[in-house]
Design a protein around this motif. Structure first.
Motif, short mmCIF file in Angstrom:
data_model
loop_
_atom_site.label_atom_id
_atom_site.label_comp_id
_atom_site.label_asym_id
_atom_site.label_seq_id
_atom_site.Cartn_x
_atom_site.Cartn_y
_atom_site.Cartn_z
N LYS A 81 12.57 64.80 51.60
CA LYS A 81 13.35 65.58 52.55
C LYS A 81 13.01 67.07 52.46
O LYS A 81 13.03 67.78 53.45
CB LYS A 81 14.85 65.38 52.31
CG LYS A 81 15.34 64.03 52.74
CD LYS A 81 16.82 63.89 52.46
CE LYS A 81 17.30 62.50 52.81
NZ LYS A 81 18.73 62.33 52.48
N ARG A 82 12.68 67.52 51.25
CA ARG A 82 12.38 68.94 51.05
C ARG A 82 10.96 69.31 51.48
O ARG A 82 10.73 70.43 51.92
CB ARG A 82 12.59 69.33 49.59
CG ARG A 82 14.04 69.28 49.16
CD ARG A 82 14.18 69.74 47.74
NE ARG A 82 13.96 71.16 47.61
CZ ARG A 82 14.91 72.09 47.61
NH1 ARG A 82 16.16 71.72 47.74
NH2 ARG A 82 14.61 73.35 47.46
N ILE A 83 10.00 68.40 51.33
CA ILE A 83 8.60 68.77 51.59
C ILE A 83 8.01 68.04 52.79
O ILE A 83 6.79 68.04 52.96
CB ILE A 83 7.72 68.55 50.33
CG1 ILE A 83 7.66 67.08 49.94
CG2 ILE A 83 8.19 69.40 49.19
CD1 ILE A 83 6.66 66.78 48.84
N ARG A 84 8.82 67.43 53.63
CA ARG A 84 8.29 66.64 54.75
C ARG A 84 7.50 67.47 55.75
O ARG A 84 6.64 66.93 56.44
CB ARG A 84 9.40 65.87 55.43
CG ARG A 84 10.38 66.75 56.16
CD ARG A 84 11.41 65.92 56.91
NE ARG A 84 12.44 66.81 57.42
CZ ARG A 84 13.71 66.63 57.21
NH1 ARG A 84 14.13 65.63 56.49
NH2 ARG A 84 14.59 67.48 57.72
N GLN A 85 7.76 68.76 55.85
CA GLN A 85 7.02 69.61 56.77
C GLN A 85 5.66 70.04 56.20
O GLN A 85 4.80 70.51 56.92
CB GLN A 85 7.83 70.87 57.11
CG GLN A 85 9.17 70.57 57.74
CD GLN A 85 9.06 69.89 59.09
OE1 GLN A 85 8.15 70.16 59.85
NE2 GLN A 85 9.98 68.97 59.37
N THR A 86 5.49 69.86 54.88
CA THR A 86 4.29 70.36 54.20
C THR A 86 3.26 69.27 53.96
O THR A 86 2.06 69.52 54.07
CB THR A 86 4.69 70.98 52.85
OG1 THR A 86 5.75 71.91 53.07
CG2 THR A 86 3.53 71.71 52.23
#
Length: 140
Positions: A81-86
């Motif tokens: 959830k924290r790194i899904r954009q990366t």
């Protein structure tokens, strides 16, 4: 030797996993202090991450490590959830106990308990400002 890509991924995982364990999932540790993350190593295909945890405080290290391994799926999900954009794929997390800090403390204690006598003074040196001249032959 790790590639730049692996190093970047490892750095990102280390930062975000620390935040996940301290902020998002503190209830997993039953009131104990969240473990510190000492190192993260990522495989070349970025599919697996070996996470080395520092478990010095908070009781039995093996029991805490087993609790973390049992909750690896929830930890990976919170990390996703924290790194899904990366990243495209969140790597599989494999947790290990890093006992290097305990080993360093033990070695410090061992070295501190050694009784090492001081080096003997050399009587040939009269002037302490001059550096000692190495002896090349026995008759000098």
């Amino acid at each position: 030797m790790e590639s730049k890509r692996q190093q970047k991924m490892a750095s990102l995982l280390q930062q975000e996993l620390a935040a996940v364990l301290q902020r998002d999932l503190p209830h997993l540790f039953n009131g104990a202090l969240a473990p510190g993350i000492s190192t993260v190593r990522v495989t070349p295909d970025l599919g697996q991450a070996r996470v080395y945890l520092s478990l010095l405080l908070g009781g039995d290290a093996e029991a805490r490590l087993q609790d973390i391994r049992d909750n690896a799926k929830a930890i990976r999900q919170a990390l996703g959830k924290r790194i899904r954009q990366t990243v495209r794929v969140v790597p599989e997390l494999i947790f290990f106990h890093d006992d290097s800090a305990a080993y360093a403390a033990h070695m410090d204690q061992v070295l501190g308990s050694l009784n090492i006598p001081p080096a003997p003074k050399n009587d040939d040196e009269d002037d302490e400002d001059q550096p000692a001249r190495p002896r090349l032959f026995n008759n000098e």
